[in-house]
Design a protein around this motif. Sequence first.
Motif, PDB file in Angstrom:
ATOM      1  N   THR A  24      47.975  42.413  62.247  1.00 45.86           N
ATOM      2  CA  THR A  24      47.517  42.559  60.866  1.00 45.86           C
ATOM      3  C   THR A  24      47.802  41.296  60.073  1.00 45.86           C
ATOM      4  O   THR A  24      46.948  40.798  59.327  1.00 45.86           O
ATOM      5  N   MET A  25      49.011  40.758  60.241  1.00 50.79           N
ATOM      6  CA  MET A  25      49.350  39.513  59.553  1.00 50.79           C
ATOM      7  C   MET A  25      48.543  38.342  60.097  1.00 50.79           C
ATOM      8  O   MET A  25      47.982  37.542  59.335  1.00 50.79           O
ATOM      9  N   VAL A  26      48.439  38.227  61.425  1.00 52.95           N
ATOM     10  CA  VAL A  26      47.735  37.094  62.031  1.00 52.95           C
ATOM     11  C   VAL A  26      46.260  37.088  61.631  1.00 52.95           C
ATOM     12  O   VAL A  26      45.667  36.022  61.437  1.00 52.95           O
ATOM     13  N   SER A  27      45.666  38.265  61.481  1.00 50.29           N
ATOM     14  CA  SER A  27      44.245  38.340  61.128  1.00 50.29           C
ATOM     15  C   SER A  27      43.953  37.721  59.766  1.00 50.29           C
ATOM     16  O   SER A  27      42.799  37.366  59.481  1.00 50.29           O
ATOM     17  N   ARG A  28      44.976  37.581  58.924  1.00 51.42           N
ATOM     18  CA  ARG A  28      44.770  37.020  57.583  1.00 51.42           C
ATOM     19  C   ARG A  28      45.355  35.624  57.437  1.00 51.42           C
ATOM     20  O   ARG A  28      45.483  35.124  56.308  1.00 51.42           O
ATOM     21  N   LEU A  29      45.693  34.973  58.560  1.00 45.64           N
ATOM     22  CA  LEU A  29      46.265  33.624  58.466  1.00 45.64           C
ATOM     23  C   LEU A  29      45.349  32.629  57.736  1.00 45.64           C
ATOM     24  O   LEU A  29      45.845  31.809  56.946  1.00 45.64           O
ATOM     25  N   PRO A  30      44.035  32.655  57.968  1.00 45.77           N
ATOM     26  CA  PRO A  30      43.187  31.732  57.195  1.00 45.77           C
ATOM     27  C   PRO A  30      43.311  31.941  55.689  1.00 45.77           C
ATOM     28  O   PRO A  30      43.308  30.966  54.912  1.00 45.77           O
ATOM     29  N   ASP A  31      43.430  33.198  55.258  1.00 44.42           N
ATOM     30  CA  ASP A  31      43.572  33.481  53.826  1.00 44.42           C
ATOM     31  C   ASP A  31      44.946  33.069  53.319  1.00 44.42           C
ATOM     32  O   ASP A  31      45.093  32.638  52.165  1.00 44.42           O
ATOM     33  N   ILE A  32      45.958  33.208  54.168  1.00 47.09           N
ATOM     34  CA  ILE A  32      47.298  32.746  53.783  1.00 47.09           C
ATOM     35  C   ILE A  32      47.288  31.231  53.611  1.00 47.09           C
ATOM     36  O   ILE A  32      47.844  30.694  52.643  1.00 47.09           O
ATOM     37  N   ARG A  33      46.644  30.537  54.541  1.00 43.39           N
ATOM     38  CA  ARG A  33      46.568  29.070  54.459  1.00 43.39           C
ATOM     39  C   ARG A  33      45.833  28.628  53.194  1.00 43.39           C
ATOM     40  O   ARG A  33      46.309  27.751  52.462  1.00 43.39           O
ATOM     41  N   SER A  34      44.677  29.237  52.933  1.00 44.03           N
ATOM     42  CA  SER A  34      43.907  28.829  51.752  1.00 44.03           C
ATOM     43  C   SER A  34      44.585  29.286  50.465  1.00 44.03           C
ATOM     44  O   SER A  34      44.536  28.586  49.445  1.00 44.03           O
ATOM     45  N   GLY A  35      45.255  30.456  50.497  1.00 43.60           N
ATOM     46  CA  GLY A  35      45.918  30.954  49.297  1.00 43.60           C
ATOM     47  C   GLY A  35      47.042  30.058  48.826  1.00 43.60           C
ATOM     48  O   GLY A  35      47.297  29.937  47.610  1.00 43.60           O
ATOM     49  N   LEU A  36      47.715  29.408  49.780  1.00 42.61           N
ATOM     50  CA  LEU A  36      48.804  28.494  49.426  1.00 42.61           C
ATOM     51  C   LEU A  36      48.365  27.033  49.481  1.00 42.61           C
ATOM     52  O   LEU A  36      49.185  26.132  49.274  1.00 42.61           O
ATOM     53  N   ASP A  37      47.070  26.815  49.786  1.00 44.72           N
ATOM     54  CA  ASP A  37      46.506  25.455  49.863  1.00 44.72           C
ATOM     55  C   ASP A  37      47.303  24.592  50.845  1.00 44.72           C
ATOM     56  O   ASP A  37      47.759  23.487  50.505  1.00 44.72           O
ATOM     57  N   LEU A  38      47.428  25.071  52.081  1.00 47.11           N
ATOM     58  CA  LEU A  38      48.194  24.374  53.109  1.00 47.11           C
ATOM     59  C   LEU A  38      47.256  23.760  54.147  1.00 47.11           C
ATOM     60  O   LEU A  38      46.150  24.258  54.362  1.00 47.11           O
ATOM     61  N   ASP A  39      47.725  22.698  54.800  1.00 51.53           N
ATOM     62  CA  ASP A  39      47.019  22.220  55.980  1.00 51.53           C
ATOM     63  C   ASP A  39      47.616  22.912  57.202  1.00 51.53           C
ATOM     64  O   ASP A  39      48.565  23.701  57.096  1.00 51.53           O
TER      65      ASP A  39
END
Length: 393
Positions: A24-39
Amino acid sequence: MPSLIHTRNAVAISFALNGFCFATMVSRLPDIRSGLDLDNGSLGLLLLAISVGSVIALPLSGRLIDRIGATSVTRLGAIFVAAGLTVAMVGVSTDLVVLTVVGFFLDGIGIAVWDVSMNVEAAEVERRFERTMMPRFHAGWSIGSFAGAAIGIPMAALHAPLALHVPGFALLAAVGAWRASAAYLPPTIAHEDRTTAFVRSPWGEPRTLAIGVMVLAFALSEGAANDWLSLALIDGYDVRHWVGVAGFTVFVTAMFVGRVTGPVVLDRYGRAPVLWGSAAAAFVGILLVVFGGNVVLVGIGIVVWGLGASLGFPVGMSAAADDPLRAARRVSVVSTIGYTAFLAGPPLLGLLADHIGTLETLLVIAGLMIPAALTVFAARPVRPDVTAEVASS
């Protein structure tokens, strides 16, 4: 007292719910990355908080199980996972990286203690049924992860708020794990006929450490495929992105099939011969992936690699728990060794890949199958009285 079949089903549910939370967490990793503006590099460092929490908690899990029982530890782990993911997603939603790090650290602690406790309980259930069952429990984890990903894909497509999706399902999973763990066997049952106390740490037991080396090799084989197989196919053979993903999907499917069918082979031929064959299969499979040169041989290699990698970790858990008196502490030692390799090994392989190539880096995993093959004999079943002699020698 719950029936043994009821306990078996409860342990299987616990494995599935653990995998569900992770996916469940891994499925949203792209959103976590974009939400925190991370590379990608920064995201990797962020996720390292999960690894740190797990590595710290794993060695302590055995003592905790001895003190309060597997039921309480499973519940504690589920609470930590739900709370940690809630804090982390609130951190992403409010753009607070520090809060996200704290949440992932708590999640890592929960993953570790939940994992050790359910493996200890699974080993006791397996012992009482007097037949191999552990690989199928680990296949249950895969089923849970498939379910988590299946729900996560539409949630991501619909842009469901992170602070609702991930914590909501993690909380449901924690409630499910709480209820399932109520059917675990009472702690006194496993030790009712054993009163001998040992003072030696499992970290000083040659057999336990040998099992740990074996599990390390198999865990790194699985972890490397999870992180690098798709990229190795894309970089090494210049295939399209979807082909790389398809290759990884074939590997995961082969792992699942190996864990579902493995108990039949293990019960017929025994742990050591099957694990030796597993190490050999993983070795040959990786060589085919690296040097195959065409889609047929590489595809066969992926299947053989996945089948070979499937049994080492779960059978290592069973072997560590052969003596119920110190099962929890030995499982925590083997888990610590295995998960450290699983979590830390693939990033180190990434550094090596920058120098010799992504595909060629997989040869390191093939090399690790040699010490795995040399240590599989430590996994042979040992009677409790013999284990006691080995531990005290």
